[in-house]
Design a protein around this motif. Structure first.
Motif, mmCIF file in Angstrom:
data_model
loop_
_atom_site.group_PDB
_atom_site.id
_atom_site.type_symbol
_atom_site.label_atom_id
_atom_site.label_comp_id
_atom_site.label_asym_id
_atom_site.label_seq_id
_atom_site.Cartn_x
_atom_site.Cartn_y
_atom_site.Cartn_z
ATOM 1 N N GLU A 104 -8.293 -0.105 1.199
ATOM 2 C CA GLU A 104 -8.719 1.144 0.636
ATOM 3 C C GLU A 104 -8.818 2.385 1.440
ATOM 4 O OE1 GLU A 104 -12.268 0.834 -1.851
ATOM 5 O OE2 GLU A 104 -11.741 -1.317 -2.716
ATOM 6 N N SER A 122 0.972 13.942 1.293
ATOM 7 C CA SER A 122 0.711 14.992 0.412
ATOM 8 C C SER A 122 1.270 16.215 1.104
ATOM 9 C CB SER A 122 -0.699 15.053 0.021
ATOM 10 O OG SER A 122 -1.378 15.557 1.108
ATOM 11 N N GLY A 171 -5.402 3.079 2.137
ATOM 12 C CA GLY A 171 -4.356 3.666 1.021
ATOM 13 C C GLY A 171 -4.533 4.909 0.897
ATOM 14 N N ALA A 172 -5.773 5.555 1.160
ATOM 15 C CA ALA A 172 -6.389 6.830 1.150
ATOM 16 C C ALA A 172 -5.806 7.782 2.125
ATOM 17 C CB ALA A 172 -7.834 7.064 1.130
ATOM 18 N N ILE A 216 -2.791 7.074 3.581
ATOM 19 C CA ILE A 216 -1.378 7.164 3.045
ATOM 20 C C ILE A 216 -1.215 8.266 2.230
ATOM 21 C CG2 ILE A 216 0.722 6.009 2.223
ATOM 22 C CD1 ILE A 216 -0.593 3.334 3.518
ATOM 23 N N THR A 217 -1.898 8.290 1.083
ATOM 24 C CA THR A 217 -1.951 9.323 -0.048
ATOM 25 C C THR A 217 -2.076 10.795 0.775
ATOM 26 O OG1 THR A 217 -2.867 7.749 -1.481
ATOM 27 C CG2 THR A 217 -2.844 10.204 -1.949
ATOM 28 N N LYS A 218 -3.066 10.942 1.584
ATOM 29 C CA LYS A 218 -3.228 12.207 2.144
ATOM 30 C C LYS A 218 -2.058 12.572 3.028
ATOM 31 C CE LYS A 218 -6.366 14.720 5.185
ATOM 32 N NZ LYS A 218 -7.530 14.609 5.855
ATOM 33 N N LEU A 232 1.079 -1.027 -0.033
ATOM 34 C CA LEU A 232 -0.187 -0.015 -0.237
ATOM 35 C C LEU A 232 0.893 1.184 0.052
ATOM 36 C CD1 LEU A 232 -2.987 -1.150 2.512
ATOM 37 C CD2 LEU A 232 -3.278 -0.458 0.010
ATOM 38 N N THR A 267 2.648 1.699 -3.231
ATOM 39 C CA THR A 267 1.613 2.162 -4.222
ATOM 40 C C THR A 267 1.085 3.560 -4.118
ATOM 41 O OG1 THR A 267 0.959 -0.249 -4.508
ATOM 42 C CG2 THR A 267 -0.838 1.885 -5.266
ATOM 43 N N HIS A 268 0.613 4.017 -2.865
ATOM 44 C CA HIS A 268 0.251 5.259 -2.650
ATOM 45 C C HIS A 268 1.232 6.390 -2.493
ATOM 46 C CE1 HIS A 268 -4.155 3.999 -3.100
ATOM 47 N NE2 HIS A 268 -3.437 2.535 -2.440
ATOM 48 N N ALA A 269 2.327 6.216 -1.937
ATOM 49 C CA ALA A 269 3.192 7.160 -1.618
ATOM 50 C C ALA A 269 4.928 6.503 -2.234
ATOM 51 C CB ALA A 269 3.335 7.553 -0.161
#
Length: 142
Positions: free
Chosen positions: A131, A142, A134-135, A137-139, A60, A63-65
């Motif tokens: 999911e 950022s 993952g969101a 991790i993305t946030k 994860l 993929t996300h970061a």
């Protein structure tokens, strides 16, 4: 002391071991060294339940970061940005807990009003939970 639940000067055996691992990590870390193989090796050593979660989290994060750098932190997988821990995984077995933990450190961009979660207890990682994580991790990255 052989009983792992007893403490010595306020620290359990597991806590002292984690501090020793951290000291070793800091002494052996070299600039530019690829530290992902060490993280993957540590994950491979984990008991089955922890390993399954850690492998999924590693995927994860990658993929996300993808810009985060995997390194060991107190003997557990962590993911760094600009030399600072952004997020980390702690196996349940590490401190004989009933659940693993995935957490975010202070540099994570998760601010949401005056209060927000920075750590999650995990016993298994469903597709919906993955999911959601993952969101986050993305946030955070950022």
């Amino acid at each position: 002391m052989t009983d792992k639940t007893k403490s010595y000067e306020g620290f359990t055996t597991e806590e002292r071991d984690a501090m020793k691992q951290r000291a070793t990590e800091l002494k052996s870390r070299k600039r530019g060294k690829d530290t992902e193989p060490e993280v993957l090796a540590k994950i491979a050593e984990m008991p089955d339940a922890d390993r399954a979660i850690a492998e999924r989290i590693h995927t994860l994060v990658k993929t996300h970061a993808p810009a985060l750098v995997p390194k060991l932190w107190y003997g557990m997988p962590a993911y760094y940005r600009d030399g600072k821990v952004l997020c980390f995984f702690q196996a349940a077995d590490k401190f004989k807990a009933r659940y693993a933990t995935f957490g975010f450190d202070a540099i994570a961009a998760l601010d949401d009003g005056a209060m927000w979660a920075t750590s999650f207890a995990i016993t298994e990682l469903s597709e919906v939970d993955a999911e959601r994580l993952g969101a986050l991790i993305t946030k955070a990255a950022s």
